[in-house]
Scaffold this motif. Structure first.
Motif, PDB file in Angstrom:
ATOM      1  N   ARG A 217     -21.150  73.231 114.655  1.00 11.72           N
ATOM      2  CA  ARG A 217     -22.513  73.592 114.254  1.00 11.72           C
ATOM      3  C   ARG A 217     -23.061  74.712 115.136  1.00 11.72           C
ATOM      4  N   ILE A 218     -23.975  75.470 114.571  1.00 19.36           N
ATOM      5  CA  ILE A 218     -24.494  76.658 115.255  1.00 19.36           C
ATOM      6  C   ILE A 218     -25.405  76.306 116.430  1.00 19.36           C
ATOM      7  N   PHE A 219     -26.128  75.191 116.345  1.00 17.74           N
ATOM      8  CA  PHE A 219     -27.134  74.884 117.364  1.00 17.74           C
ATOM      9  C   PHE A 219     -26.756  73.685 118.213  1.00 17.74           C
ATOM     10  N   ASN A 226     -22.670  74.946 109.575  1.00 16.48           N
ATOM     11  CA  ASN A 226     -21.294  74.983 110.057  1.00 16.48           C
ATOM     12  C   ASN A 226     -20.880  76.421 110.342  1.00 16.48           C
ATOM     13  N   THR A 227     -20.093  76.614 111.381  1.00 16.69           N
ATOM     14  CA  THR A 227     -19.584  77.942 111.737  1.00 16.69           C
ATOM     15  C   THR A 227     -18.069  77.876 111.847  1.00 16.69           C
ATOM     16  N   GLY A 228     -17.474  78.982 112.260  1.00 18.07           N
ATOM     17  CA  GLY A 228     -16.053  78.978 112.559  1.00 18.07           C
ATOM     18  C   GLY A 228     -15.744  78.280 113.871  1.00 18.07           C
ATOM     19  N   GLY A 229     -16.784  77.926 114.634  1.00 18.88           N
ATOM     20  CA  GLY A 229     -16.606  77.266 115.927  1.00 18.88           C
ATOM     21  C   GLY A 229     -17.408  77.973 117.001  1.00 18.88           C
ATOM     22  N   MET A 230     -18.253  77.230 117.726  1.00 20.45           N
ATOM     23  CA  MET A 230     -19.126  77.822 118.735  1.00 20.45           C
ATOM     24  C   MET A 230     -18.707  77.509 120.166  1.00 20.45           C
ATOM     25  N   GLY A 231     -17.609  76.796 120.320  1.00 20.40           N
ATOM     26  CA  GLY A 231     -17.135  76.483 121.662  1.00 20.40           C
ATOM     27  C   GLY A 231     -16.192  75.308 121.625  1.00 20.40           C
ATOM     28  N   ALA A 232     -15.476  75.100 122.726  1.00 16.47           N
ATOM     29  CA  ALA A 232     -14.521  73.998 122.802  1.00 16.47           C
ATOM     30  C   ALA A 232     -14.255  73.672 124.264  1.00 16.47           C
ATOM     31  N   TYR A 233     -13.668  72.508 124.482  1.00 14.36           N
ATOM     32  CA  TYR A 233     -13.215  72.160 125.826  1.00 14.36           C
ATOM     33  C   TYR A 233     -11.952  71.321 125.715  1.00 14.36           C
ATOM     34  N   PHE A 329      -9.394  71.126 133.786  1.00 19.47           N
ATOM     35  CA  PHE A 329     -10.142  71.129 132.530  1.00 19.47           C
ATOM     36  C   PHE A 329     -10.542  72.572 132.226  1.00 19.47           C
ATOM     37  N   ALA A 330     -10.749  72.870 130.949  1.00 20.16           N
ATOM     38  CA  ALA A 330     -11.212  74.204 130.550  1.00 20.16           C
ATOM     39  C   ALA A 330     -12.337  74.070 129.532  1.00 20.16           C
ATOM     40  N   ALA A 331     -13.270  75.006 129.585  1.00 18.77           N
ATOM     41  CA  ALA A 331     -14.376  75.046 128.625  1.00 18.77           C
ATOM     42  C   ALA A 331     -14.527  76.467 128.106  1.00 18.77           C
ATOM     43  N   ALA A 332     -14.739  76.597 126.799  1.00 22.98           N
ATOM     44  CA  ALA A 332     -14.895  77.904 126.161  1.00 22.98           C
ATOM     45  C   ALA A 332     -16.217  77.948 125.410  1.00 22.98           C
ATOM     46  N   VAL A 333     -16.962  79.036 125.585  1.00 17.92           N
ATOM     47  CA  VAL A 333     -18.255  79.221 124.927  1.00 17.92           C
ATOM     48  C   VAL A 333     -18.205  80.492 124.079  1.00 17.92           C
ATOM     49  N   VAL A 334     -18.577  80.378 122.814  1.00 15.33           N
ATOM     50  CA  VAL A 334     -18.596  81.527 121.906  1.00 15.33           C
ATOM     51  C   VAL A 334     -19.967  82.192 121.961  1.00 15.33           C
ATOM     52  N   LEU A 335     -19.968  83.501 122.084  1.00 16.51           N
ATOM     53  CA  LEU A 335     -21.191  84.301 122.033  1.00 16.51           C
ATOM     54  C   LEU A 335     -21.245  84.976 120.661  1.00 16.51           C
ATOM     55  N   ALA A 336     -22.256  84.637 119.896  1.00 15.44           N
ATOM     56  CA  ALA A 336     -22.368  85.132 118.522  1.00 15.44           C
ATOM     57  C   ALA A 336     -23.541  86.084 118.374  1.00 15.44           C
ATOM     58  N   SER A 337     -23.469  86.906 117.346  1.00 13.41           N
ATOM     59  CA  SER A 337     -24.528  87.879 117.118  1.00 13.41           C
ATOM     60  C   SER A 337     -25.672  87.265 116.308  1.00 13.41           C
ATOM     61  N   LYS A 338     -26.801  87.905 116.321  1.00 14.87           N
ATOM     62  CA  LYS A 338     -27.988  87.434 115.613  1.00 14.87           C
ATOM     63  C   LYS A 338     -27.687  87.256 114.122  1.00 14.87           C
ATOM     64  N   GLY A 339     -28.132  86.136 113.586  1.00 15.45           N
ATOM     65  CA  GLY A 339     -27.951  85.884 112.165  1.00 15.45           C
ATOM     66  C   GLY A 339     -26.728  85.072 111.815  1.00 15.45           C
ATOM     67  N   TYR A 340     -25.760  84.982 112.744  1.00 14.15           N
ATOM     68  CA  TYR A 340     -24.537  84.226 112.466  1.00 14.15           C
ATOM     69  C   TYR A 340     -24.893  82.757 112.257  1.00 14.15           C
ATOM     70  N   PRO A 341     -24.293  82.022 111.270  1.00 11.51           N
ATOM     71  CA  PRO A 341     -23.124  82.422 110.487  1.00 11.51           C
ATOM     72  C   PRO A 341     -23.428  83.115 109.153  1.00 11.51           C
ATOM     73  N   LYS A 417     -25.601  75.748 124.387  1.00  3.55           N
ATOM     74  CA  LYS A 417     -25.739  75.440 125.817  1.00  3.55           C
ATOM     75  C   LYS A 417     -25.292  74.017 126.141  1.00  3.55           C
ATOM     76  N   ASP A 418     -24.675  73.346 125.148  1.00  2.00           N
ATOM     77  CA  ASP A 418     -24.261  71.951 125.357  1.00  2.00           C
ATOM     78  C   ASP A 418     -22.766  71.734 125.140  1.00  2.00           C
ATOM     79  N   ILE A 419     -21.987  72.791 125.331  1.00  2.00           N
ATOM     80  CA  ILE A 419     -20.535  72.640 125.158  1.00  2.00           C
ATOM     81  C   ILE A 419     -20.004  71.605 126.159  1.00  2.00           C
ATOM     82  N   ALA A 420     -19.211  70.679 125.640  1.00  3.46           N
ATOM     83  CA  ALA A 420     -18.558  69.617 126.422  1.00  3.46           C
ATOM     84  C   ALA A 420     -19.481  68.468 126.800  1.00  3.46           C
ATOM     85  N   LYS A 421     -20.684  68.406 126.245  1.00  6.03           N
ATOM     86  CA  LYS A 421     -21.616  67.326 126.610  1.00  6.03           C
ATOM     87  C   LYS A 421     -21.018  65.947 126.315  1.00  6.03           C
ATOM     88  N   LYS A 422     -20.363  65.804 125.161  1.00  3.77           N
ATOM     89  CA  LYS A 422     -19.762  64.514 124.811  1.00  3.77           C
ATOM     90  C   LYS A 422     -18.675  64.131 125.817  1.00  3.77           C
TER      91      LYS A 422
END
Length: 431
Positions: A217-219, A226-233, A329-341, A417-422
């Motif tokens: 999800r975007i937020f 839904n997006t192509g993915g906004m981050g992962a860990y 451990f690794a964490a990845a954050v996607v930076l998207a442009s305005k208006g995405y998706p 701003k909540d990547i990996a919170k779970k």
């Protein structure tokens, strides 16, 4: 002698694959089709010739003595690029056109799982909207509506009401650009926590990579589109040893065996999206390639020679490959442009990349970027960059990745701003 490699694709996932291949003990020469600015800056060579189809790309690879081709995205695989290269005796990493149906057709994958007893959500397939609507009215909501073909990660709707399901069916059958496959898969809603399991396989032998968790999800809080993915860990604590043992026994081995029995040995990377439910682990979806952005979080955690690994998966025995998984451990954050998706902005200057890259244990992967008129790096798509950091604990990895993200800016930049919170909530002392 340099190992000549062709890398197909141009997103953040492919940049991660590129960096992994560059870590090979072999000296490499990596050609890009089409590649991206980040890969070129890291030493990749963009193919200058105009290529119109996979047949022409195979001819180019043959003429230029490419020793290994690695395919990142799903579309070339579903269209049969592996078969075309194999016909010319070229070594290529990825599944055949037949095997790639596991992602290319949700109808195919669901029917395969049903036939061979692989755990997944109950479902029905429909080729017309009216029949699908009648079914939805009968079973009610919540319910999941999926477009059967490829939809860039955006063809799945988790519908809380019958009205939402009707809208999702309208998107599929009334034509909104998903594709030509006139088929919807309607599933029961599964409840639990998701994870992504990557399996490298030569068709029989396999290796399981650290399991990741994507954020679609975007937020923040899993809200919005839904997006192509906004981050992962990775590794995702939900996929502990017990879960992985179950996945291996009930999903991985049966799926590889099923593909052989159906006449299409599966080679390459099998992506298993799982849901950990109260009634055991079930398949959410199969993909026929590495995920994006999970790849950016997973590959930095595996110590191996990726040239040898991909080559072995294509023609050899992956069980003989030297393979070591880091305790980090690794964490990845996607930076998207305005208006995405829904939309994106192009030509917006990106600041702070050099400063962010100076932080230890940080990698930056390009996706939607370009070179601007004055030679600066600018936005050129929806998902612009992904930033990855790794450390000895998940908490430290998350802190490190966001410290790098804080160095980068462009007008309209949005990121979660909540990547990996779970994951943090599952780990004692990490929340």
């Amino acid at each position: 002698m340099k190992k000549k490699i062709l890398l197909v694709g141009g997103g953040g996932r492919e940049h991660a694959l590129f960096k992994a291949l560059k870590r090979s003990k072999n000296e490499t020469e990596i050609w890009l089709y089409p590649g991206n600015i980040g890969m070129e800056k890291d030493g990749g060579k963009k193919i200058a010739e105009k290529i119109n189809n996979w047949e022409e790309l195979a001819e180019w690879a043959l003429k230029n003595k490419i020793e290994l081709t690695v395919v990142g995205p799903e579309i070339p695989l579903v269209e049969g690029i592996v078969d075309i290269f194999n016909e010319k005796k070229l070594v290529i990493f990825g599944p055949s056109k037949f095997a790639a149906q596991l992602e290319g057709s949700k109808k195919f994958s669901k029917e395969l799982m049903k036939k061979y007893g692989i755990p997944t959500a109950k479902y029905e397939c429909f080729s017309d909207k009216k029949s699908a609507q009648i079914y939805v009215e009968r079973v009610g909501a919540p319910i999941v509506v999926k477009y059967s073909g490829l939809a860039a990660g955006k063809g799945v709707s988790v519908c809380e009401t019958v009205g939402e399901a009707f809208k999702a069916l309208g998107d599929i059958f009334d034509g909104n650009g998903f594709g030509d496959e006139n088929c919807a898969v309607i599933e029961e809603t599964m409840f639990g926590e998701e994870s992504s399991v990557f399996v490298l396989t030569d068709g029989t032998n396999y290796k399981i990579l650290p399991c990741a968790q994507d954020h679609k999800r975007i937020f923040d809080g899993d809200k919005g589109a839904n997006t192509g993915g906004m981050g992962a860990y990775a590794p995702a604590p939900v996929a502990d040893k017990k879960v992985i043992d179950e996945v291996e026994k009930t999903i991985i081995i049966p799926t590889l065996d099923a593909m052989k029995k159906e006449g299409g040995e599966y080679r390459g990377l099998l992506y298993v999206g799982i849901m950990v439910t109260e009634n055991g682990v079930k398949v959410v979806e199969f993909n026929c390639r590495f995920g994006d952005p999970e790849t950016q979080a997973v590959l930095p955690l595996v110590n191996c020679d990726w040239f040898d690994v991909f080559y072995a998966a294509a023609v050899g025995d992956v069980s003989k490959i030297e393979w070591e998984v880091s305790a980090n451990f690794a964490a990845a954050v996607v930076l998207a442009s305005k208006g995405y998706p829904k939309s994106s902005q192009k030509g917006i200057k990106i600041l702070g990349l050099d400063e962010a890259q100076k932080i230890k244990n940080v990698d930056i992967y390009h996706a939607g970027t370009a070179i601007g008129e004055n030679g600066e790096i600018v936005t050129d798509g929806g998902r612009v960059l992904s930033v990855t950091a790794w450390d000895e604990t998940l908490k430290k990895a998350v802190e490190r990745v966001y410290s790098a993200v804080d160095k980068i800016s462009f007008d309209g930049m949005q990121y979660r701003k909540d990547i990996a919170k779970k994951g943090l909530l599952r780990l004692d002392g990490e929340a």
